[in-house]
Design a protein around this motif. Structure first.
Motif, short mmCIF file in Angstrom:
data_model
loop_
_atom_site.label_atom_id
_atom_site.label_comp_id
_atom_site.label_asym_id
_atom_site.label_seq_id
_atom_site.Cartn_x
_atom_site.Cartn_y
_atom_site.Cartn_z
N ASP A 33 73.25 17.84 17.38
CA ASP A 33 72.56 19.65 17.06
C ASP A 33 71.56 18.72 16.77
O ASP A 33 70.23 19.23 17.77
N ASP A 75 70.09 16.30 18.52
CA ASP A 75 69.20 16.17 19.50
C ASP A 75 69.11 18.44 20.37
O ASP A 75 67.48 18.09 20.88
N LEU A 76 69.54 18.35 20.02
CA LEU A 76 69.70 19.41 20.49
C LEU A 76 68.27 20.79 20.27
O LEU A 76 67.75 20.98 20.70
N ALA A 77 68.20 20.51 18.90
CA ALA A 77 66.93 21.54 17.89
C ALA A 77 65.80 19.88 18.97
O ALA A 77 64.37 20.76 18.08
N ARG A 78 65.88 19.08 18.92
CA ARG A 78 64.84 18.28 19.79
C ARG A 78 64.24 18.98 20.98
O ARG A 78 62.82 19.25 21.51
N TRP A 79 65.35 19.61 21.63
CA TRP A 79 65.13 19.96 22.92
C TRP A 79 64.27 21.59 22.67
O TRP A 79 63.43 21.97 23.69
N LEU A 80 65.05 22.44 21.55
CA LEU A 80 64.30 23.48 21.12
C LEU A 80 62.95 23.69 21.44
O LEU A 80 62.05 24.90 21.45
N ARG A 81 62.78 22.62 20.38
CA ARG A 81 61.78 22.82 19.55
C ARG A 81 60.57 22.24 20.62
O ARG A 81 59.36 22.27 20.29
N GLY A 82 60.63 21.53 21.31
CA GLY A 82 59.72 21.38 22.45
C GLY A 82 59.34 19.82 22.26
O GLY A 82 58.12 18.93 23.10
N ASP A 83 60.33 18.61 21.79
CA ASP A 83 60.35 17.88 21.08
C ASP A 83 60.13 16.69 23.16
O ASP A 83 59.60 15.82 22.78
N TYR A 84 61.05 16.99 23.01
CA TYR A 84 61.34 16.47 24.75
C TYR A 84 60.79 16.91 26.43
O TYR A 84 60.35 18.63 25.64
#
Length: 68
Positions: free
Chosen positions: A24, A26-35
């Motif tokens: 979760d 990791d998913l939050a990082r993708w959704l925030r645009g961190d990656y």
């Protein structure tokens, strides 16, 4: 294989993560645009598409149906 979030040993049911929490995170990082996946900025892509549409319509290559 180590969890990419906390470096603990990964668990088969959450692979490559060790837990649902790390998955979760990791998913939050993708959704925030961190990656970010490298590529052309979106404004450049949009202007390139507009130029192609103009060029194709000028040459009669536009495959969309024309309205009367």
């Amino acid at each position: 294989m180590a969890c990419p979030i906390c470096d603990k040993k990964s668990q088969p049911e959450y692979r490559p993560f060790c837990s649902k929490r790390c998955a979760d995170v990791d998913l939050a990082r993708w959704l925030r645009g961190d990656y970010v996946i490298p590529g052309a900025p979106l404004d450049e892509i949009a202007s390139d598409e507009e130029e192609r549409e103009i060029k194709n319509s000028d040459l009669g290559l536009d495959s969309r149906a024309k309205r009367p």
